[in-house]
Design an enzyme around this catalytic site. Sequence first.
Site, PDB file in Angstrom:
ATOM      1  N   ASP A  38       0.830  -1.216   0.000  1.00  0.00           N
ATOM      2  CA  ASP A  38       0.000   0.000   0.000  1.00  0.00           C
ATOM      3  C   ASP A  38       0.856   1.254   0.000  1.00  0.00           C
ATOM      4  O   ASP A  38       1.568   1.522   0.967  1.00  0.00           O
ATOM      5  CB  ASP A  38      -0.883   0.015   1.248  1.00  0.00           C
ATOM      6  CG  ASP A  38      -2.024  -0.960   1.144  1.00  0.00           C
ATOM      7  OD1 ASP A  38      -2.225  -1.752   2.082  1.00  0.00           O
ATOM      8  OD2 ASP A  38      -2.709  -0.940   0.100  1.00  0.00           O
ATOM      9  N   ASP A 179     -10.364  -5.106  -0.711  1.00  0.00           N
ATOM     10  CA  ASP A 179      -9.277  -4.554   0.100  1.00  0.00           C
ATOM     11  C   ASP A 179      -9.831  -3.689   1.228  1.00  0.00           C
ATOM     12  O   ASP A 179     -10.391  -2.630   0.981  1.00  0.00           O
ATOM     13  CB  ASP A 179      -8.376  -3.706  -0.825  1.00  0.00           C
ATOM     14  CG  ASP A 179      -7.140  -3.182  -0.138  1.00  0.00           C
ATOM     15  OD1 ASP A 179      -6.420  -2.397  -0.770  1.00  0.00           O
ATOM     16  OD2 ASP A 179      -6.902  -3.565   1.022  1.00  0.00           O
TER      17      ASP A 179
HETATM   18  C1  DX5 Z   1      -6.184   0.779   3.051  1.00  0.00           C
HETATM   19  C2  DX5 Z   1      -5.329  -0.232   2.306  1.00  0.00           C
HETATM   20  C3  DX5 Z   1      -5.653  -1.640   2.706  1.00  0.00           C
HETATM   21  C4  DX5 Z   1      -5.401  -1.893   4.183  1.00  0.00           C
HETATM   22  C5  DX5 Z   1      -5.968  -3.241   4.570  1.00  0.00           C
HETATM   23  O1  DX5 Z   1      -6.081   2.029   2.425  1.00  0.00           O
HETATM   24  O2  DX5 Z   1      -5.525  -0.124   0.918  1.00  0.00           O
HETATM   25  O3  DX5 Z   1      -4.838  -2.546   1.940  1.00  0.00           O
HETATM   26  O4  DX5 Z   1      -4.010  -1.890   4.420  1.00  0.00           O
HETATM   27  O5  DX5 Z   1      -5.801  -3.340   5.956  1.00  0.00           O
HETATM   28  P1  DX5 Z   1      -6.906  -4.106   6.831  1.00  0.00           P
HETATM   29  O6  DX5 Z   1      -6.972  -5.506   6.276  1.00  0.00           O
HETATM   30  O7  DX5 Z   1      -6.337  -4.039   8.220  1.00  0.00           O
HETATM   31  O8  DX5 Z   1      -8.184  -3.356   6.663  1.00  0.00           O
HETATM   32 ZN    ZN Z   2      -4.488  -1.682  -0.420  1.00  0.00          ZN
END
Ligand code: DX5
Ligand code: ZN
Length: 229
Positions: A38, A179
């Site tokens: 990310d 996601d």
């Molecule tokens: C948020 C990111 C996601 C996030 C997912 O902007 O794009 O990939 O890191 O994290 P969790 O699974 O903890 O929601």
């Molecule tokens: Zn992401």
Amino acid sequence: MNFDLPILAPSILAANFSKLGIEIETCIDSGIQWIHCDIMDGHFVPNISYGPAIVKSVRDTAPESFLDVHLMIENPDNFIEDFADAGADLISVHYEACPHLHRTIQNIKMNGCMAGVVVNPATSIELLRPILPEVDLVLIMSVNPGFGGQAFIESSFQKVEALAHIRNEMNLNFLIEIDGGVSKNNIAKLSESGTDVLVAGSSVFKTDDIPQRISELNHLAKTGAGKIA
Ligand code: DX5
Ligand code: ZN
């Protein structure tokens, strides 16, 4: 690369960066093939994460892994080459950040990467129809981008189902990725709804037994697969 769907893709944003290499190796030793990176610039989203140098380190640690780089940045065209050079296999860009999305997708491909487009929770997938024939993946945000550990937005199930229907209607074969907020509580239903790639950050890394958690999530994801209506 052929993948055994559905794919569990840990988001390293939630990893312990003081031992990132060890945690990536733990994931790989647990059968993980696909790593989600990310990238946040503090402008498109209200947070800053990391840049190409970290992606390069991930590539050096995981030479065989598939690196899925999610650009949550303004002007992504300015950084596509840098992330391709750092070792990205796939680069996804936000529909909301790309006024010339077709050109940006072509730019990603010209740099030797698979191309993905991302939509925020309030963006309709109907807006993606013109670009769908050009992409390898569509990423549906099930949280507002910028942070891990947020609550899953329930309407995302219907968004996945609607996109899977459009994919069939247009006779295309892009991957559907989800996601944000993916956990033991929703991963089977997400798989059942038609999700091919399930990104999980907190639910993979915020535990004292990563291998066990990966095994649980993989099992749940596979129980949901194949039941698509
Ligand atoms: C948020 C990111 C996601 C996030 C997912 O902007 O794009 O990939 O890191 O994290 P969790 O699974 O903890 O929601
Ligand atoms: Zn992401």
